[in-house]
Design an enzyme around this catalytic site. Sequence first.
Site, PDB file in Angstrom:
ATOM      1  N   SER A   1       0.843  -1.190   0.000  1.00 10.70           N
ATOM      2  CA  SER A   1       0.000   0.000   0.000  1.00 10.70           C
ATOM      3  C   SER A   1       0.880   1.242   0.000  1.00 10.70           C
ATOM      4  O   SER A   1       2.001   1.215   0.511  1.00 10.70           O
ATOM      5  CB  SER A   1      -0.889  -0.003   1.242  1.00 10.70           C
ATOM      6  OG  SER A   1      -1.433   1.270   1.486  1.00 10.70           O
ATOM      7  N   SER A   2       0.346   2.331  -0.542  1.00  5.78           N
ATOM      8  CA  SER A   2       1.119   3.581  -0.568  1.00  5.78           C
ATOM      9  C   SER A   2       1.332   4.159   0.824  1.00  5.78           C
ATOM     10  O   SER A   2       2.162   5.046   1.013  1.00  5.78           O
ATOM     11  CB  SER A   2       0.407   4.612  -1.448  1.00  5.78           C
ATOM     12  OG  SER A   2      -0.889   4.878  -0.946  1.00  5.78           O
ATOM     13  N   CYS A   3       0.609   3.654   1.841  1.00  8.19           N
ATOM     14  CA  CYS A   3       0.756   4.185   3.206  1.00  8.19           C
ATOM     15  C   CYS A   3       2.080   3.776   3.839  1.00  8.19           C
ATOM     16  O   CYS A   3       2.387   4.197   4.952  1.00  8.19           O
ATOM     17  CB  CYS A   3      -0.399   3.747   4.085  1.00  8.19           C
ATOM     18  SG  CYS A   3      -0.330   2.001   4.541  1.00  8.19           S
TER      19      CYS A   3
ATOM     20  N   TYR B   1      -0.798  -0.685  10.213  1.00  9.19           N
ATOM     21  CA  TYR B   1      -1.003  -1.293   8.890  1.00  9.19           C
ATOM     22  C   TYR B   1       0.231  -1.087   8.019  1.00  9.19           C
ATOM     23  O   TYR B   1       0.685  -2.013   7.330  1.00  9.19           O
ATOM     24  CB  TYR B   1      -2.236  -0.666   8.230  1.00  9.19           C
ATOM     25  CG  TYR B   1      -2.557  -1.209   6.864  1.00  9.19           C
ATOM     26  CD1 TYR B   1      -3.042  -2.505   6.712  1.00  9.19           C
ATOM     27  CD2 TYR B   1      -2.390  -0.438   5.719  1.00  9.19           C
ATOM     28  CE1 TYR B   1      -3.340  -3.022   5.450  1.00  9.19           C
ATOM     29  CE2 TYR B   1      -2.685  -0.940   4.468  1.00  9.19           C
ATOM     30  CZ  TYR B   1      -3.163  -2.229   4.335  1.00  9.19           C
ATOM     31  OH  TYR B   1      -3.453  -2.730   3.089  1.00  9.19           O
TER      32      TYR B   1
ATOM     33  N   LYS C   1       2.749  -3.889   6.236  1.00  8.28           N
ATOM     34  CA  LYS C   1       3.032  -3.936   4.803  1.00  8.28           C
ATOM     35  C   LYS C   1       4.532  -3.795   4.512  1.00  8.28           C
ATOM     36  O   LYS C   1       5.063  -4.432   3.598  1.00  8.28           O
ATOM     37  CB  LYS C   1       2.233  -2.850   4.072  1.00  8.28           C
ATOM     38  CG  LYS C   1       0.739  -3.169   3.975  1.00  8.28           C
ATOM     39  CD  LYS C   1       0.517  -4.451   3.216  1.00  8.28           C
ATOM     40  CE  LYS C   1      -0.951  -4.802   3.055  1.00  8.28           C
ATOM     41  NZ  LYS C   1      -1.129  -6.087   2.340  1.00  8.28           N
TER      42      LYS C   1
ATOM     43  N   HIS D   1     -12.584   3.067   2.785  1.00  6.26           N
ATOM     44  CA  HIS D   1     -11.710   4.149   2.324  1.00  6.26           C
ATOM     45  C   HIS D   1     -12.555   5.333   1.858  1.00  6.26           C
ATOM     46  O   HIS D   1     -13.772   5.238   1.748  1.00  6.26           O
ATOM     47  CB  HIS D   1     -10.804   3.650   1.201  1.00  6.26           C
ATOM     48  CG  HIS D   1      -9.748   2.703   1.664  1.00  6.26           C
ATOM     49  ND1 HIS D   1      -9.838   1.344   1.489  1.00  6.26           N
ATOM     50  CD2 HIS D   1      -8.574   2.917   2.315  1.00  6.26           C
ATOM     51  CE1 HIS D   1      -8.764   0.760   2.003  1.00  6.26           C
ATOM     52  NE2 HIS D   1      -7.989   1.688   2.512  1.00  6.26           N
TER      53      HIS D   1
END
Length: 313
Positions: A108-110, A137, A141, A180
């Site tokens: 994920s981009s987070c 999270y 990842k 989201h």
Amino acid sequence: MEKEAKIYVAGHRGMVGSAIVRKLKAQGYENLLTRTSSELDLRDQAAVEDFFETERPDYVFLAAAKVGGIVANNTYRAEFLYDNLLIEANIIHNAYRYGAKKLLFLGSSCIYPKLAPQPLKEEYLLSGFLEPTNEPYAIAKITGIKLCEAYRSQYGCNFISAMPTNLYGPNDNYDLQNSHVLPALIRKFHEAKVNSKPFVEVWGTGSPRREFLHADDLADACFFLMQEYNEEMFVNIGTGEDVTIRELVEMVQRTVGYEGEVRWNTDKPDGTPRKLMDVSRLHGMGWKHTTELEEGLQRTYQDFLSNVELYVE
């Protein structure tokens, strides 16, 4: 990937996994392995090992994860870290143990630092502090990426990772507490329209910028990488274009056809100021998205209307 190869898509019922299954079937792959969470709890080490020992998939798309928006991430911090660590560790380890030819892990981009330079380049990973609301999270990842790197380094596994930007499309989660931003907005505006509500409340100031990629484009990119990419460094997947949350809200409002007022609750958090992916590496390999946001929103809202009983309990 050979047409007769046995391909395991973990998380096939989710937005990402179901898009990957659609893509594989469209490309003529029929030997697909899928299990629902009730059939196989991916957090259960023994159960996952039994599955891999029995089925021995040739290729693995690791799209299974516990996911959610800013509220869910901040509320269920322990679950988001614990569940995701178990899922990825069990699948990656057993893909190695039982001889999978290749595995694609989806992050994920987070994972990027909250205040990283924009657009986000792959090499910015671990260069600063994470956004506090989704730190558990993100750490899970990041661990998945590092697991793939470690198994590649120690055992020679062809395990690759890809980091998608914000996604939307069929089989999204429309729960107002755990979803989201984009699906939450679709549901909010739809219900306001149906119930003739005079206004819709939206969190924050509308100033943060976000990038959105349709799930079918992501699936196309994943298929491309599984065929063409064999390097250790993970790959950003996105459009390389972003909009403000305010622009997104206006776009959703137009798509749904809601004519009431939008009220911004500036007491609520904005989250990360900007999250735009640098997708120059992926573009350099020859892949680019084909679904623009306006068109993708129209398709997604039509899917929502067709499945509203399924999406809204």
